[in-house]
Structures are given as structure tokens and as C-alpha cells.
Design an enzyme around this catalytic site. Structure first.
Site, PDB file in Angstrom:
ATOM      1  N   CYS A 138      14.968  50.349  -4.381  1.00 26.65           N
ATOM      2  CA  CYS A 138      15.535  49.215  -5.111  1.00 26.65           C
ATOM      3  C   CYS A 138      16.967  48.962  -4.632  1.00 26.65           C
ATOM      4  O   CYS A 138      17.774  49.887  -4.593  1.00 26.65           O
ATOM      5  CB  CYS A 138      15.514  49.515  -6.603  1.00 26.65           C
ATOM      6  SG  CYS A 138      16.411  48.300  -7.575  1.00 26.65           S
TER       7      CYS A 138
ATOM      8  N   LYS B 158      10.799   3.629   2.064  1.00 29.94           N
ATOM      9  CA  LYS B 158      10.593   5.087   2.056  1.00 29.94           C
ATOM     10  C   LYS B 158      11.157   5.745   0.797  1.00 29.94           C
ATOM     11  O   LYS B 158      12.140   5.289   0.235  1.00 29.94           O
ATOM     12  CB  LYS B 158      11.293   5.695   3.280  1.00 29.94           C
ATOM     13  CG  LYS B 158      10.706   5.234   4.598  1.00 29.94           C
ATOM     14  CD  LYS B 158       9.548   6.107   5.026  1.00 29.94           C
ATOM     15  CE  LYS B 158      10.051   7.453   5.483  1.00 29.94           C
ATOM     16  NZ  LYS B 158       9.800   7.746   6.871  1.00 29.94           N
TER      17      LYS B 158
ATOM     18  N   ASP C  71       0.948   9.871   4.286  1.00 33.66           N
ATOM     19  CA  ASP C  71       1.638  10.773   5.192  1.00 33.66           C
ATOM     20  C   ASP C  71       0.613  11.586   5.973  1.00 33.66           C
ATOM     21  O   ASP C  71       0.250  12.689   5.597  1.00 33.66           O
ATOM     22  CB  ASP C  71       2.560  11.680   4.380  1.00 33.66           C
ATOM     23  CG  ASP C  71       3.690  12.227   5.225  1.00 33.66           C
ATOM     24  OD1 ASP C  71       3.780  11.831   6.409  1.00 33.66           O
ATOM     25  OD2 ASP C  71       4.461  13.042   4.721  1.00 33.66           O
TER      26      ASP C  71
ATOM     27  N   GLU D 296       0.855  -1.188   0.000  1.00 34.53           N
ATOM     28  CA  GLU D 296       0.000   0.000   0.000  1.00 34.53           C
ATOM     29  C   GLU D 296       0.886   1.231   0.000  1.00 34.53           C
ATOM     30  O   GLU D 296       2.029   1.164   0.431  1.00 34.53           O
ATOM     31  CB  GLU D 296      -0.808   0.061   1.311  1.00 34.53           C
ATOM     32  CG  GLU D 296      -1.965  -0.866   1.362  1.00 34.53           C
ATOM     33  CD  GLU D 296      -2.529  -0.975   2.771  1.00 34.53           C
ATOM     34  OE1 GLU D 296      -2.009  -0.326   3.705  1.00 34.53           O
ATOM     35  OE2 GLU D 296      -3.491  -1.733   2.920  1.00 34.53           O
TER      36      GLU D 296
ATOM     37  N   CYS E  49      17.267  50.948 -14.428  1.00 40.64           N
ATOM     38  CA  CYS E  49      17.837  50.146 -13.332  1.00 40.64           C
ATOM     39  C   CYS E  49      18.724  49.049 -13.924  1.00 40.64           C
ATOM     40  O   CYS E  49      18.292  48.308 -14.805  1.00 40.64           O
ATOM     41  CB  CYS E  49      16.714  49.525 -12.506  1.00 40.64           C
ATOM     42  SG  CYS E  49      17.334  48.365 -11.269  1.00 40.64           S
TER      43      CYS E  49
ATOM     44  N   TYR F   1      -5.995   0.825   7.087  1.00 43.05           N
ATOM     45  CA  TYR F   1      -4.961  -0.083   6.599  1.00 43.05           C
ATOM     46  C   TYR F   1      -4.712  -1.293   7.499  1.00 43.05           C
ATOM     47  O   TYR F   1      -3.891  -2.135   7.176  1.00 43.05           O
ATOM     48  CB  TYR F   1      -3.655   0.650   6.301  1.00 43.05           C
ATOM     49  CG  TYR F   1      -3.057   1.451   7.444  1.00 43.05           C
ATOM     50  CD1 TYR F   1      -2.652   0.846   8.621  1.00 43.05           C
ATOM     51  CD2 TYR F   1      -2.888   2.831   7.320  1.00 43.05           C
ATOM     52  CE1 TYR F   1      -2.102   1.578   9.647  1.00 43.05           C
ATOM     53  CE2 TYR F   1      -2.327   3.575   8.344  1.00 43.05           C
ATOM     54  CZ  TYR F   1      -1.943   2.942   9.513  1.00 43.05           C
ATOM     55  OH  TYR F   1      -1.400   3.663  10.528  1.00 43.05           O
TER      56      TYR F   1
ATOM     57  N   CYS G 165      10.473  48.185  -8.998  1.00 42.04           N
ATOM     58  CA  CYS G 165      11.383  49.312  -9.158  1.00 42.04           C
ATOM     59  C   CYS G 165      10.929  50.042 -10.416  1.00 42.04           C
ATOM     60  O   CYS G 165      10.771  49.432 -11.472  1.00 42.04           O
ATOM     61  CB  CYS G 165      12.810  48.797  -9.339  1.00 42.04           C
ATOM     62  SG  CYS G 165      13.928  50.084  -9.888  1.00 42.04           S
TER      63      CYS G 165
ATOM     64  N   LYS H  43       2.365   4.484   1.640  1.00 38.34           N
ATOM     65  CA  LYS H  43       2.504   4.908   3.025  1.00 38.34           C
ATOM     66  C   LYS H  43       1.969   6.330   3.089  1.00 38.34           C
ATOM     67  O   LYS H  43       2.610   7.281   2.638  1.00 38.34           O
ATOM     68  CB  LYS H  43       3.965   4.854   3.452  1.00 38.34           C
ATOM     69  CG  LYS H  43       4.148   5.151   4.925  1.00 38.34           C
ATOM     70  CD  LYS H  43       5.574   4.858   5.349  1.00 38.34           C
ATOM     71  CE  LYS H  43       5.750   4.940   6.850  1.00 38.34           C
ATOM     72  NZ  LYS H  43       5.380   6.227   7.427  1.00 38.34           N
TER      73      LYS H  43
ATOM     74  N   CYS I  41      19.489  50.017  -7.650  1.00 42.18           N
ATOM     75  CA  CYS I  41      19.697  51.368  -8.182  1.00 42.18           C
ATOM     76  C   CYS I  41      19.186  52.440  -7.226  1.00 42.18           C
ATOM     77  O   CYS I  41      19.249  53.621  -7.545  1.00 42.18           O
ATOM     78  CB  CYS I  41      18.986  51.510  -9.524  1.00 42.18           C
ATOM     79  SG  CYS I  41      17.183  51.548  -9.358  1.00 42.18           S
TER      80      CYS I  41
END
Ligand code: IVH
Length: 698
Positions: A414, A320, A123, A119, A437, A231, A432, A121, A417
Site C-alpha cells: 500500500c 458541431k 460519427d 440530420e 491504514c 444520407y 490494502c 452528424k 501504509c
């Protein structure tokens, strides 16, 4: 209950049965038979009757699914049978060691009699549900395995959970074990809602599920999209005919529980290895987060013979996957200025390995995101990397703050610049506004040559930065004026590379299509699709520049905002100079070929191809000739090799497979049966659909 008429009692019973059935159809089978409004009407009727006749209240009534009970704390209770955890393996070599150990412990068993129930796993959070005479009485978290917290009221609200087993002959006692989970889609919606309400952002579905299950107010749990996937079982008091893990799962399914639809029986340990490989390929596409697969020896007799170690069963193991999240320190927040002048905050992290890749930077998207996640410089944070997605910081571990963390203040100027930064009301991005720039110019040129622009091979960010630093390039047009000798003065630029550089630019100058050039110019709101539409309508940039916003808006997919952005682009003096330069250089495409004009995104996307670039080896007798099998593999983008080695990705094993099979197993190579190979190769699109169906109907 003497005063309550038989009719009322029967009606209540009828309503409960009917509602339970339709709720199961909806939440477990994903196949509703009545309209939501009909369901609501029946539910409403039942609620009214229960309010009127409190004596009829019952623990398994569907009305209990909406929550309401509020507790002061969560009391604890012992598990009648300990809830063990699982030992882990991380690759098929360790899986093989696990098998060898079982074979040593079961001297009479041969490897060919070891069938496993496998099956995903899940989480989430482990849970035990105790049913007495078929009615859910208690729900316990796993806790430390011996003792869990009582969360019955919260678990009653879980929509896909039966409050009463679907049987007329329930066992006196049945403990059902499984995982409480939240789907990825539900999780995304939940976090969005949390963000809007200025509530806690969850790092992942597991944390969200755990937090929801442990609420004291069950109406909060009721509002969370929790699901339970069964399960296993704990204690059972019944004449049980279950002799295998598969029997248990089928039995639980018949009792009304959702079980993982991709659970399967593997007749041999190597089939488990294949299952593991397959699931690791599809995990990103599943509806739920999984962090591996679990394999349990199918025979309950064998399970009993093997028993448990101090903390885990000897008959089961988790295979895993690599983790997709990790914890690390947020050292700083840097600001990156993009091509359009947008300031993007970037997390500077203490380098950390996430699923095999070292991550030291992660995007933080924008100012609001930092605020919503309440990230502070110096925080311990959770970093996530999934598939092709750019790494991101999902949350701070606020519990570990020392008080020395610094709240981040978004800059008003900024960083490149010092120009002023502006944020439109209702927009997340800060920009900006300085057209000159240096960061904006740099990113504009990088975009111009990138894949999203003219796609000039071999000229990337690194060279552009160097050329700009040396003052050799100021605009995209300057690139085309570079000569070989000039380039060779750059550090680490040899003659051959300089040649390639100049040739690639010359190629782009002569052969770029109008659509590619439009993409490269980076006009705001003009992506692949719009560029395609424009290139189809206009013969060249002169025609497009002459178009007014109204005529642009007559085109498909072009709205007011896009049209205005285009006209503004052509009005801007800096852009006009650039365009004149490009024309003078001969980069001035006239009407592109027809097929070039089909926007990429309008083409049917190719389904992800699991065999692309993979090395495949065939062994044994297949149902078709080797040359046909080879053709099939190659048409799926794979390379067929003749001998076994560590670089083989898949061994396709036909009948009477010989020694290659054993070698492949030793090398940890994924083994496919012929039909599995065909599925992966020939029916990519159908496979894609199946994969997306996985784990959906719980
Ligand atoms: S079986 C004796 N099956 O994994 C067997 N566990 O690392 C015990 N888990 O606490 C567990 N999916 O919360 C089993 N299909 C699955 C599972 C599963 C997730 C979790 C479970 C357990 C943890 C152990």
C-alpha cells in the site's frame, strides 16, 4: 445454366427475395415477422442450393452477408463524383454567419425561403455504395475524397444494407453515400469481447467501425456489428424526380436503406438552431455517437446554384458539438486507496480540454484495465468525458510510441501504509488489508459525512484532511466532539464558518435516521437499498448488532455474502469502539420515520428534466394564459424571467412573437415553439421514452 431446372432457379430467386425482405424487416424496420429459426432454415436451404449449383451464385445473394472472401490488400478506385467534406460551425453565431453568406450568394432568396434538411452528424466512416441496375457492385471508403479503397466484400456483410435495391425499376446507376457506424451498445459488447480475447480495445465506435470496414478478411467484418445509414447520393443515371434533399432521403428509404429517423425538415434557419440545441441535449441518450448535426439546403436547385469550395459544399454545414474525447500525455499512474482499502489506479495527465472542461486526472479502474488497454507511462492517450461520467482513459495511441514508455507495475504494498496488498482470486480489486491504514481511515470519515453517508453540509474532503493532519480527528466520532474555538484555530476557518460547522454536526447527531447512519458506517455490501431494508426491520443498532447471519438472510435482498459482512462488521473491535462512542455522543437513532425508510433506489427514478434550473422567457400569444404557462414551467423546475438577456436559456415563442425573438436569435438563445416547450415541461417521462427511441430502428 442449361442443366438447372426452372424449379431450382425459381426456388433460389424466391429464397433470396424472402430472405432479403425478412432481413430488412429485422435490421432496418426492427419489426421481424418470422422466427429466427425459420429465417435460418431458409438461409440454410439457399446456401445448400448455391453450393450445389455454383452457376447460380449472385453478388446480391443474402448468403454473401456472412463474408468469407480474403484479400491481399485493398485496391483503390476513383470516386466518379468527389466526396467532399463539410465545413464546421461551433455555435449559432457562426451558423448565422453561414446563413448571411448564403443570402449574399443568392441575392433573390429571402431568409424565410431557406428550408434545411437536418440530420444528426453520425460519427462513423463515410462510405459510397455503387448500385448498377439495382445490384450492389462496389463499396468505396471516402479516402481522400477523390479516391477511396474498395471494401465491397466487407460492406456486403453489413446486415442492414440492401444488396439489391427494393424496386422493380432500378436506376442504371445509383451511388448512395452514408455513414458506417456501430451503436454504443454494440460497441460496449464488442470491446468486452475484444478484452476477453486479448485483442485490441477500440477507443470509440468510429475507430471500431473504420477498423472493421478495412479488414482484408470479410468474415471478420461480418462478425462486427456494422450498420450503414444513408444520407446522400453521388452520381445517378436515371430519370430522377428528386428535387429536394428530403426527396432523396425518402427515395433511399424506399429503396431499403436505413436513414436517420430523427432527420427533419426545418422551414427557417432558426428552426435549425433549435434542432441543434435539442440534439445537443439528447445526444447522450441516443443509440449512436453523434458529433453534431448536419444542415443541408433542402432545394437541389439552390444546392446547385451555390456549388462547392475547394473542399466543401457551400449549401451544407456541420453544426458541431463540443468534443468528448481528446489526446494527451499519460504522465504517471498514481494509486488511490479508498475507504474499503481498494487500490485504484489513477491516470495523471497533461491537462487537456475535453468538451470545455480541463481534465488532468482520470480513473483507470483497476490493474486488469491497464493491462487490457496496454497503457504505458509516457503514452499518448485518448481521454473521454461524457455527460456526468468521470473522465476515463480509453486507449493508448500505440503507433506513436518511442520506446521510452514505461510498463506500469502494480504495487505489492500500500502506498499509504506499506501494508501488504491482497487480490482475491477472480476479483479485479486489489486491497490494502491494514485496518489501521491512514488512507482507509481518512476515506471512511470522508464517506461518513458525504452525501452517501450522513450528508453533512459544508464538511467535505478538504476539512477532513486538514483535521486529520492536525491530529484533531481520528474517527468519525471525533468530529462531534469538536468545539468552535478549536475549529477557529484552523487556517481559513472564521467564526461564522466554525458556527456552521458545529451546528451542522449537532443537527446530524440529533436528526439522522437509522438508514442514513447505516449508509454512513460504510459496511461492505450495504448500500442505500440494503440500509433501507435493515432500518425497516430493526429498531436500532443494538437490535441489528444482535442479529445473526441466518435471520439477516430472511430479509428481502440480503444474501449470504451481505449477511456475513454485516455480522463481521459488528464483531470487529474497532467498529465496536466507534459504535460505543457514537452512542455516548447521542448519535443513536431509534426507528426512523416511515417514509425515510423507503430506499432511494426503490423509488421511481425521476426522468432527467431538461428544464430544471433553466431560465425561460415567454413571448407572443400562447394557447394558454401566461400564468398557466408560468405554472407549467415552474413545475418543471424552470424559472420564468421577464426580459431578454444572455442568461435566458430558452425563449418560448408563441404566435406573433415580437422583437424578443430577433434578440434571442442574436444572443444565440434556444427558441422553442409552444408544443416543444410543453413536451419538455409537462411530459418529461414520455419525452424520455421518445428520446430513447431515437436512432434505434436503423
Ligand atoms: S453530408 C456534401 N450528412 O461528416 C455533403 N455527412 O465532416 C457531405 N457525416 O465525410 C456529407 N453524418 O462522413 C453528411 N448526416 C450526414 C452526416 C455526414 C456524418 C460525415 C461524413 C462526412 C463528414 C464531413
Amino acid at each position: 445454366m442449361g442443366d438447372i431446372s426452372t424449379y431450382i432457379m425459381q426456388r433460389v430467386e424466391y429464397l433470396r427475395k424472402t430472405l432479403t425482405y425478412h432481413s430488412w424487416l429485422y435490421h432496418v424496420q426492427d419489426a421481424p415477422e418470422i422466427a429466427d429459426a425459420e429465417y435460418d432454415a431458409l438461409f440454410h436451404e439457399l446456401t445448400a442450393l448455391e453450393n450445389e449449383y455454383p452457376a447460380l451464385l449472385a453478388p446480391d445473394s443474402p448468403t454473401r452477408k456472412v463474408g468469407g472472401a480474403v484479400l491481399k490488400s485493398l485496391p483503390a478506385q476513383e470516386h466518379s463524383l468527389r466526396m467532399y467534406s463539410l465545413d464546421n460551425v461551433f455555435n449559432i453565431f457562426e451558423w448565422d454567419e453561414f446563413i448571411q453568406k448564403i443570402l449574399r450568394l443568392l441575392p433573390e432568396a429571402r431568409i424565410t425561403d431557406l428550408s434545411f434538411w437536418v440530420e444528426p452528424k453520425m460519427d462513423g466512416l463515410a462510405m459510397e455504395l455503387i448500385y448498377e441496375r439495382g445490384i450492389l457492385r462496389t463499396a468505396l471508403t471516402r479516402g481522400d475524397g477523390q479516391k477511396g479503397e474498395i471494401v465491397t466484400e466487407n460492406m456486403r456483410t453489413v446486415k442492414n444494407l440492401p444488396l439489391r435495391l427494393h424496386t422493380d425499376n432500378p436506376p442504371a446507376l445509383l451511388e448512395v453515400r452514408g455513414e458506417v457506424v456501430i451503436s454504443r451498445a454494440d460497441f460496449a459488447a464488442l470491446n468486452l469481447a475484444q478484452q476477453k480475447n486479448n485483442a485490441k480495445i477500440f477507443a470509440n465506435p468510429r475507430n471500431a467501425a473504420a477498423g472493421s470496414v478495412r479488414q482484408l478478411d470479410s468474415s471478420i467484418a461480418a462478425a462486427r456489428p456494422l450498420r450503414f445509414i444513408a444520407y446522400n447520393i453521388g452520381r445517378v443515371e436515371a430519370a430522377s424526380a428528386w428535387t429536394s434533399q428530403q426527396n432523396i432521403i425518402m427515395g433511399l428509404k424506399n429503396y431499403g436503406f436505413a436513414v436517420a429517423p430523427e432527420a427533419a425538415l426545418c422551414a427557417h434557419p432558426y428552426e435549425v438552431a433549435e434542432y441543434y440545441a435539442r440534439m445537443s441535449l439528447v445526444r447522450e441518450k441516443l443509440a449512436f455517437d453523434i458529433d453534431g448535426v448536419v444542415a443541408k439546403l433542402d432545394s437541389l436547385e439552390r444546392q446547385e446554384a451555390l456549388g462547392f469550395t475547394a473542399h466543401a459544399p457551400r449549401f451544407a454545414i456541420a453544426l458541431k458539438f463540443k468534443a468528448q474525447q481528446a489526446r494527451t500525455r499519460l504522465l504517471d499512474i498514481a494509486i488511490q486507496v479508498g475507504r474499503t482499502g481498494v487500490l485504484t489506479p489513477l491516470a495523471v495527465l497533461e491537462p487537456v480540454n475535453v468538451g470545455g472542461v480541463v481534465v488532468s486526472r482520470a480513473t483507470l479502474h483497476n490493474e486488469d484495465e491497464i493491462k487490457a488497454k496496454d497503457l504505458r507511462v509516457g503514452d499518448m492517450v485518448i481521454v473521454q468525458r461524457a455527460g456526468e461520467v468521470i473522465p476515463e482513459v480509453v486507449a493508448a495511441v500505440a503507433e506513436e510510441r518511442k520506446g521510452t514508455e514505461r510498463i506500469f507495475v502494480f504495487p505489492e504494498n500500500c502506498p499509504e501504509c506499506a501494508g501488504s496488498v491482497h487480490r482475491e482470486p477472480g476479483e479485479a480489486a486489489a486491497r490494502c488489508l491494514n485496518k489501521l491504514c491512514p488512507a482507509v481511515r481518512r476515506q471512511t470519515i470522508i464517506h461518513f459525512v458525504s452525501k452517501a453517508g450522513l450528508d453533512i453540509r459544508g464538511i467535505g474532503e478538504k476539512w477532513i484532511i486538514m483535521l486529520m493532519d492536525k491530529g484533531m480527528v481520528h474517527t468519525p466520532a471525533d468530529l462531534f466532539r469538536l468545539g468552535k474555538t478549536e475549529l477557529m484555530r484552523l487556517e481559513r476557518m472564521g467564526e461564522k464558518q466554525a458556527d456552521n460547522f458545529v451546528n451542522a454536526l449537532a443537527e446530524a447527531r440529533q436528526n439522522s435516521s437509522l438508514r442514513r447512519l447505516l449508509c454512513a458506517l460504510g459496511i461492505r455490501h450495504v448500500g442505500e437499498q440494503t440500509a433501507g431494508t435493515l432500518a425497516q426491520k430493526y429498531r436500532n443498532l443494538d437490535e441489528l448488532a444482535a442479529a445473526d447471519a441466518d435471520s439477516l438472510q430472511e430479509l428481502e435482498d440480503i444474501g449470504r455474502e451481505v449477511a456475513l459482512s454485516i455480522t463481521e462488521f459488528f464483531r470487529e473491535p474497532g467498529n465496536r469502539t466507534l459504535l460505543e462512542d457514537l452512542r455516548a455522543l447521542g448519535l443513536w437513532p431509534q426507528n426512523a420515520r416511515k417514509d425515510e425508510n423507503i430506499p432511494q433506489s426503490a423509488k421511481l427514478p425521476n426522468p432527467p428534466n431538461p428544464l430544471e434550473g433553466k431560465h425561460i422567457l415567454f413571448t407572443g400569444v400562447l394557447s394558454v394564459s401566461r400564468s398557466e404557462a408560468k405554472k407549467l414551467a415552474e413545475s418543471a423546475g424552470a424559472k420564468v424571467v421577464a426580459s431578454i438577456s444572455g442568461s435566458v436559456d430558452f425563449l418560448v415563442a408563441g404566435e406573433n412573437a415580437g422583437s424578443k425573438l430577433g434578440k434571442a436569435r442574436n444572443l444565440g438563445i434556444a427558441i422553442l415553439a409552444e408544443n416543444e416547450f410543453r413536451q419538455l415541461a409537462g411530459r418529461a417521462s414520455e419525452q424520455e421514452r421518445n428520446v430513447q427511441g431515437l436512432l434505434f430502428d436503423v
